[in-house]
Structure formats: C-alpha cells, structure tokens
Design an enzyme around this catalytic site. Structure first.
Site, short mmCIF file in Angstrom:
data_model
loop_
_atom_site.label_atom_id
_atom_site.label_comp_id
_atom_site.label_asym_id
_atom_site.label_seq_id
_atom_site.Cartn_x
_atom_site.Cartn_y
_atom_site.Cartn_z
N LYS A 10 77.47 12.07 14.16
CA LYS A 10 76.80 10.78 13.93
C LYS A 10 77.14 10.36 12.50
O LYS A 10 76.95 11.13 11.56
CB LYS A 10 75.30 10.96 14.09
CG LYS A 10 74.46 9.84 13.53
CD LYS A 10 73.32 10.34 12.62
CE LYS A 10 73.81 11.09 11.43
NZ LYS A 10 72.83 11.35 10.37
N SER A 99 75.43 18.73 6.90
CA SER A 99 76.44 17.91 6.22
C SER A 99 76.27 16.41 6.42
O SER A 99 77.18 15.64 6.12
CB SER A 99 77.84 18.35 6.68
OG SER A 99 78.08 17.90 7.98
N ILE A 101 76.11 14.57 9.12
CA ILE A 101 76.71 13.92 10.29
C ILE A 101 76.07 14.41 11.58
O ILE A 101 76.65 14.28 12.67
CB ILE A 101 78.26 14.08 10.32
CG1 ILE A 101 78.68 15.54 10.12
CG2 ILE A 101 78.91 13.17 9.28
CD1 ILE A 101 80.18 15.77 10.30
N GLY A 103 75.43 17.21 13.11
CA GLY A 103 76.08 18.18 14.01
C GLY A 103 75.06 18.94 14.85
O GLY A 103 75.19 19.02 16.08
N ASP A 138 67.24 12.65 14.37
CA ASP A 138 68.57 12.16 14.76
C ASP A 138 68.93 12.47 16.21
O ASP A 138 69.97 12.01 16.70
CB ASP A 138 69.65 12.79 13.86
CG ASP A 138 69.79 12.05 12.54
OD1 ASP A 138 69.39 10.87 12.46
OD2 ASP A 138 70.31 12.67 11.59
O1 C5P Z 1 63.65 15.40 11.96
P1 C5P Z 1 64.54 16.32 11.20
O2 C5P Z 1 64.08 17.76 11.29
O3 C5P Z 1 65.99 16.20 11.52
O4 C5P Z 1 64.39 15.90 9.67
C1 C5P Z 1 64.71 16.76 8.62
C2 C5P Z 1 64.00 16.32 7.37
O5 C5P Z 1 64.56 15.10 6.91
C3 C5P Z 1 62.54 16.04 7.54
O6 C5P Z 1 61.78 17.21 7.36
C4 C5P Z 1 62.27 15.03 6.44
O7 C5P Z 1 62.12 15.70 5.20
C5 C5P Z 1 63.57 14.26 6.37
N1 C5P Z 1 63.55 13.00 7.09
C6 C5P Z 1 62.79 11.94 6.61
N2 C5P Z 1 62.78 10.75 7.28
C7 C5P Z 1 63.53 10.58 8.39
C8 C5P Z 1 64.33 11.63 8.89
C9 C5P Z 1 64.32 12.83 8.22
O8 C5P Z 1 62.10 12.06 5.60
N3 C5P Z 1 63.52 9.40 9.00
#
Ligand code: C5P
Length: 290
Positions: A10, A99, A101, A103, A138
């Site tokens: 992505k 990274s 993207i 993955g 994501d």
């Molecule tokens: O949802 P995911 O585990 O992929 O997100 C990783 C971290 O990225 C979250 O713990 C948060 O700190 C940050 N994040 C965020 N706002 C988003 C997506 C991710 O703050 N919209």
C-alpha cells in the site's frame, strides 16, 4: 487444495493528518494505491493445525510468529467461524518490514481472503471488513487492494476509478520505523491543503495535484530517521521523477514517473549508488494482472 495470491504494498500518495483521537489514533485523509505485480506471496493449503513457514529476502525480519498478522488473521477467522481444521501458510516475504507500505497489513488481508476460500467460509462483505479493521488500521484498504481515498483512521474507503496509469519507484534504505513512534512525534499541521475532487486524466494532472498535497508524517520521520530525507533527495534527482515523497510512516519513499522505463532507469542508478537499499519499479492503475 492449494491457493495462492500476491499481497501488494500500500502506498500513501499523500497523507494528511487532521485530528488526534482520544484513544491515540489519528484521523487521516490519504490517497492509497497498490502498485502492480510486486508484493509478498502467500500460499495456503490444508493442514491439521495452523502453521506458518517463511521464506524470501525479509523472512528473518518478521519477528515472533505469534505476533505475525498472518497468524492473528488466521486465528481470528478460525474462532469467528468455529473452524475445526487448520492450514499451512507459506509466506514469501519480499517486502521490507515496518516500512510504511503496509506489508503486514496486506499479508493479513490476503490471508483472510485465502482462508475463507480454503475453509469454504461464506462471509458477508461488511463482516469481512470489520474483521479486517480489527486487525489494524491499514488492513481494510489492503483487503480492497485498489486505489482509494482513505478517511477515518483508515477504515472509510472510497474507490477512485478514474486515475490515469503512471509509474512508481519504491526505495527503502533498510531502516525499520516504528509507526506509533512517528505518530507520537507528529505535530498536526494547522492548515490543510484542499484535496482535489478529480485527479485528472493524464499522469501530469495527478503529479501536479499530488504536488499540492503532503505526507504530514514526514517531518517527524525525518527527525527520527534522517536517512529518509536522503532517499527523497536522491529520488528527486532522477531523470523523469515528477514527485518524491515518503509512504505512510516510512521509511519507504517513492518517486513517480510517466513511464516504466524512466522508473527502471532511476532504479538502476539508485541500486548502483546504494546496493544495500531495497527498491522496486512498477506501474499503478495499469490493470496489469496483480
Ligand atoms: O492499527 P495499527 O496497529 O496498524 O496502527 C499502528 C499504530 O499506528 C497505532 O498504534 C497508532 O499509534 C498509529 N496509528 C494512528 N492513527 C492511525 C493509524 C495508526 O495513530 N490512523
């Protein structure tokens, strides 16, 4: 039965952060795309238990298996539908980890799709999307794996059908980046550039429109990982590069080009100067077999 697919990366062509929520997540506006023909290959087949085998250039960097989003996705689906059988999952890890993207998110999304087929689960679209969202911000966009405007924390998606095809060169300097650390460091900009309603009909239009947008995570990423700025500067110097920017929370950056030949020539130059860096040149929106 053996089923296989490609979990494409992505890329956030721009990423604006509008608000920090009370739970620490951030509201975003982002145009995401999924370059053709590159990604992690996942193959699933029948098995008594759930097992994961990893190969490929980045297999040694994926960390503890129980924390792998593939296993989390498989466990979630198994529990949700009380599936008695297991599965053998083979991951060819071709994309750099942590990274920017997506993955791991793309791997999780593809695992959900492949295991639904393997286990003959018939699932409503909304239900699958909510399972995806519970695995990470994501994962819903990776489930669709098509160009879209992303809003909310990543779960509100509107497909963008009209984007012209263009070329992209992804470059990663071999540094992993912690997404939470970047979001923690971020100062949310006060001004928000207007997002175009239409992106245009030819590559030049989208390059100009994207040039008026930003990735709001860049300043935080540059200060925590200075190598990212260097990657962007090198991309900008390549012949035909129309825009260079970081994806997600980094460290992968991308350059946009009109033709695949230009992107491949730039890739050769970057590879010669920095043989240890990872790179991939591809097309976006060309409807090449994914
Ligand atoms: O949802 P995911 O585990 O992929 O997100 C990783 C971290 O990225 C979250 O713990 C948060 O700190 C940050 N994040 C965020 N706002 C988003 C997506 C991710 O703050 N919209």
């Amino acid at each position: 039965m053996i089923l296989t697919g490609l979990a494409r990366p992505k890329v956030n062509l721009f990423l604006h952060v509008t608000e920090r929520r009370e739970d620490g997540y951030h509201l975003l506006e982002s145009l995401v795309c999924f370059p053709d023909g590159i990604g992690d290959r996942i193959t699933v087949s029948e098995g008594d238990a759930l097992s994961l085998f990893e190969t490929g250039p980045f297999a040694s960097q994926t960390g503890c298996q129980s924390q792998n989003l593939i296993m989390k996705a498989a466990d979630l689906l198994k529990r949700e539908f009380s599936v008695g059988q297991g599965a053998k999952v083979l991951l060819e890890k071709n994309l750099p980890v942590a990274s920017g993207i997506g993955g791991g998110s793309a791997d999780a999304a593809l695992t959900l799709n492949l295991l639904c087929d393997l286990w003959k689960i018939s699932i409503e679209k909304d239900h699958l999307e909510s399972l995806a969202a519970s695995l990470g911000a994501d994962v819903p966009s990776c489930l669709q794996s098509r160009t879209a405007m992303m809003r909310g924390i990543g779960e509100i998606l509107s497909p963008v059908e009209t984007l012209p095809a263009f070329s992209i060169l992804l470059v990663n300097p071999g540094v992993t980046v912690s997404t939470p650390a970047i979001f923690k460091e971020l100062s949310i900009p006060e001004d928000q550039p207007a997002i175009p309603e239409r992106w245009g009909e030819v590559p030049n239009d989208i390059f100009l429109s994207l040039g008026r947008c930003r990735n709001d995570l860049e300043p935080a990423a540059f200060s925590l990982v200075p190598a990212i700025k260097k990657v962007i500067n090198i991309l900008k110097m390549q012949d035909g590069c129309r825009l260079a920017r970081m994806s997600g929370s980094g460290a992968t950056c991308f350059g946009l080009f009109e033709t695949l030949e230009e992107a491949r020539d730039a890739q050769k130059t970057v590879e010669m100067q920095h043989p240890s860096w990872w790179s991939a040149a591809s097309m976006v929106n060309a409807d090449v077999d994914a």
